[in-house]
Design an enzyme around this catalytic site. Structure first.
Site, short mmCIF file in Angstrom:
data_model
loop_
_atom_site.label_atom_id
_atom_site.label_comp_id
_atom_site.label_asym_id
_atom_site.label_seq_id
_atom_site.Cartn_x
_atom_site.Cartn_y
_atom_site.Cartn_z
N SER A 34 54.74 36.98 30.93
CA SER A 34 55.38 35.68 31.16
C SER A 34 56.87 35.89 31.41
CB SER A 34 55.10 34.74 29.98
OG SER A 34 55.39 33.41 30.33
N GLU A 78 50.63 35.59 38.26
CA GLU A 78 49.96 34.66 37.35
C GLU A 78 50.99 33.63 36.94
OE1 GLU A 78 50.47 34.15 33.77
OE2 GLU A 78 52.33 35.29 33.99
N HIS A 117 47.88 33.74 31.25
CA HIS A 117 48.05 32.78 30.16
C HIS A 117 46.74 32.15 29.68
CE1 HIS A 117 52.31 32.96 31.37
NE2 HIS A 117 52.60 32.41 30.21
#
Length: 308
Positions: free
Chosen positions: A112, A211, A278
């Site tokens: 992330s 992502e 995630h």
């Protein structure tokens, strides 16, 4: 193909530093991480400011950077695990002690917002790192797929093969073919916001991993368009598409439709449906290491980060 710097895989008794370079983390989640890592026969040390909070950040920029650089400089520390993503890594990334990283390469894991750290370590030290759970996510349990996958990548020198999963919303995104190259990337928002900085990598011949979470389709479109217009995606070998979690909006195209529409014209193999990102559970893999994307077979084969 560039040869990455690969740190040694972890072994029982090794010391792992837990740091919070981005968002704040609750102590109960840090405790859960310590419990799982201790169960792997590893020793742990919390950064001095790992549980700090300054607004939406885990302490001041100076505190977060100090913890990170202290971990990189400590010869006893063999891995640096980020406790959380959130936001904040980009605020401190230019202050990384890359001399310390190059002098004593260590395993680094997170995802992330931590994509900014992966990119900086690749650009500044050619360090192979682990795109895997932040340590707070080990609260899913030691036997969870997320934790077991992270243990495999951190504590072995075995390659990882990830298969496209029909249960993933991006599974339909596919352009058949086979690509080989260094796997680079991670969070789409972090990649797009790295354009124009010293840490945006040259993706020529690379396999790009993307992502994201909580991004509406038009924002995914905007980020991909930014990457396309900047020329960052010129010369790509292929695209590995992970989880785009909670990214759909009512009354418009789905996230996977946007991904397909913007990426297919590149004319390279695309493979969606990879359980990386995630999702409730997700797979850990190396970045900055050679990989083979076989979109025809539906697999991503990634070389190990840790050396024996």
């Amino acid at each position: 193909m560039i040869d990455p710097v690969r740190p040694a895989a972890l072994a029982a008794g090794d010391l792992v530093a837990l740091v919070s370079p981005s968002g704040p983390v609750r102590s109960v989640r840090a405790d859960a991480a310590v419990g799982v890592l201790t169960g792997w026969e590893l020793r742990t040390r919390l950064g001095r400011h790992a549980l700090a909070r300054t607004g939406y950040l885990a302490g001041t920029d100076e505190q977060r950077l100090a913890d990170l650089n202290e971990a990189f400089a400590d010869p006893e520390v063999r891995a640096v695990l980020c406790l959380r993503g959130g936001y904040g890594m980009q605020r401190i990334v230019d202050g990384l002690d890359l001399d310390a990283v190059r002098a004593d390469p260590k395993l680094v894991m997170g995802f992330s917002d931590i994509t900014a750290l992966h990119l900086a370590l690749w650009q500044g030290a050619r360090l192979a790192t682990v795109h895997g759970p932040v340590a707070a996510q080990l609260d899913k349990g030691a036997q969870s797929p997320t934790a077991l996958g992270a243990k495999t990548v951190l504590m072995s020198s075995a390659p990882v093969t990830v298969k496209a999963d029909e249960a993933e919303s991006t599974f339909r995104v596919r352009r058949v073919g086979r690509a080989e190259g260094v796997l680079i990337g991670g969070n789409l928002a972090m990649l797009a916001s790295s354009v124009g900085t010293p840490h945006m990598p040259d993706l020529t011949g690379a396999i790009l991993l993307v992502e994201d979470v909580n991004e509406q389709p038009y924002r995914i479109d905007r980020m991909l368009t930014q990457l396309l217009r900047s020329g960052a995606l010129d010369g790509l070998a292929g695209v590995a598409i992970g989880q785009f979690t909670d990214c759909d909006a009512e009354g418009g195209p789905a996230a996977e439709e946007v991904l397909e529409e913007r990426l297919a014209p590149l004319g390279v193999p695309l493979l969606g449906g990879l359980p990386i990102g995630h999702g409730d559970q997700h797979v850990a893999i190396g970045v900055g290491v050679p990989a083979v994307l076989d979109a025809t077979a539906g697999t991503l084969h990634v070389q190990p980060v840790g050396r024996a």
